[in-house]
Write a protein that holds these residues in place. Structure first.
Motif, PDB file in Angstrom:
ATOM      1  N   VAL A   1       0.620   3.375  -3.075  1.00 30.72           N
ATOM      2  CA  VAL A   1      -0.699   4.013  -3.170  1.00 30.72           C
ATOM      3  C   VAL A   1      -0.754   5.241  -2.267  1.00 30.72           C
ATOM      4  O   VAL A   1      -1.227   6.308  -2.669  1.00 30.72           O
ATOM      5  CB  VAL A   1      -1.814   3.008  -2.794  1.00 30.72           C
ATOM      6  N   TRP A   2      -0.254   5.108  -1.042  1.00 30.29           N
ATOM      7  CA  TRP A   2      -0.257   6.233  -0.112  1.00 30.29           C
ATOM      8  C   TRP A   2       0.622   7.368  -0.616  1.00 30.29           C
ATOM      9  O   TRP A   2       0.258   8.533  -0.498  1.00 30.29           O
ATOM     10  CB  TRP A   2       0.195   5.779   1.269  1.00 30.29           C
TER      11      TRP A   2
ATOM     12  N   GLN B   1       0.810  -1.222   0.000  1.00 30.92           N
ATOM     13  CA  GLN B   1       0.000   0.000   0.000  1.00 30.92           C
ATOM     14  C   GLN B   1       0.844   1.274   0.000  1.00 30.92           C
ATOM     15  O   GLN B   1       0.332   2.358  -0.280  1.00 30.92           O
ATOM     16  CB  GLN B   1      -0.908   0.027   1.232  1.00 30.92           C
TER      17      GLN B   1
END
Length: 69
Positions: A59-60, A56
């Motif tokens: 994405v962050w 993730q």
């Protein structure tokens, strides 16, 4: 690099405020040092791996980028 008092030192097994604050601090530090300096605060990858959230991170990072249109 291992820093004492990192999130991986705690028994967190789910996304928590600890996760959010750690990632936000690292991303903010990397934005401030984007002028050529190396980021002084690395991400605790062991912690994100333990949570199953390392994937993730990209994405962050993308969510934190300013829209330059």
């Amino acid at each position: 690099m291992r820093i004492r008092g990192w999130p991986s030192d705690f028994d967190e097994l789910a996304f928590s405020p600890l996760t959010a604050v750690h990632v936000a601090n690292v991303l903010a530090e990397s934005e401030q040092s984007a002028g050529g300096e190396a980021a002084s605060l690395p991400i605790d990858e062991a912690y994100l791996i333990k949570l199953g959230k390392l994937d993730q991170l990209a994405v962050w990072k993308g969510a934190c980028q300013l829209d330059e249109q």
